[in-house]
Write an enzyme that holds these catalytic residues in place. Structure first.
Site, PDB file in Angstrom:
ATOM      1  N   ARG A   4      -4.608   3.739 123.322  1.00 55.41           N
ATOM      2  CA  ARG A   4      -5.711   3.740 122.666  1.00 55.41           C
ATOM      3  C   ARG A   4      -6.174   2.435 122.314  1.00 55.41           C
ATOM      4  NH1 ARG A   4      -8.530   8.247 123.672  1.00 55.41           N
ATOM      5  NH2 ARG A   4      -9.759   7.964 121.961  1.00 55.41           N
ATOM      6  N   CYS A   5      -7.614   2.155 122.110  1.00 54.50           N
ATOM      7  CA  CYS A   5      -8.278   0.817 121.482  1.00 54.50           C
ATOM      8  C   CYS A   5      -7.449   0.382 120.565  1.00 54.50           C
ATOM      9  CB  CYS A   5      -9.741   1.026 121.449  1.00 54.50           C
ATOM     10  SG  CYS A   5     -10.609  -0.467 120.852  1.00 54.50           S
ATOM     11  N   PRO A   6      -7.218  -0.757 120.549  1.00 50.16           N
ATOM     12  CA  PRO A   6      -7.533  -1.950 121.432  1.00 50.16           C
ATOM     13  C   PRO A   6      -6.277  -2.363 122.143  1.00 50.16           C
ATOM     14  CG  PRO A   6      -6.490  -2.859 119.133  1.00 50.16           C
ATOM     15  CD  PRO A   6      -6.623  -1.381 119.028  1.00 50.16           C
TER      16      PRO A   6
END
Length: 110
Positions: free
Chosen positions: A26-28
């Protein structure tokens, strides 16, 4: 198109991108992994990040613009070409749909 085919489709198959596999992250993290791979490459090199995180479709182009790179390809990887994870699924319940995998290819600038 499989993830392996994605490398041949870029730039008419003239250059083969280095793949950064960020599926399931997942981000980042997808952008962090892409940036780390870019540090080890030179101008004109191609990097393709594979990601299941929908935010990567916005984050990778934004990162590329800020760093003087450009996105040269973005496409969804065909279902069924993802890395399968085997697990026991009760018979009365169907397995959940696998998340979409996006292949985003960046040509490194400066």
């Amino acid at each position: 198109m499989s993830p392996d085919d994605a490398t041949d489709a870029v730039a008419g198959g003239a250059r083969e991108p280095v793949v950064v596999d960020a599926r399931g992250l997942r981000c980042p993290v997808p952008v962090i992994r892409l940036a780390a791979a870019a540090r080890e490459r030179g101008t004109g090199d191609l990097l393709t990040v594979w990601s299941t995180d929908p935010a990567a479709r916005l984050d990778v182009p934004a990162w590329a613009r800020m760093r003087g790179h450009r996105v040269v390809d973005e496409h969804e990887v065909a279902e069924g070409h993802e890395v399968a994870q085997e697990r026991d699924v009760p018979q009365e319940r169907e397995p959940a749909a696998a998340p979409s995998v996006w292949a985003i290819t960046v040509e490194l600038g400066r």
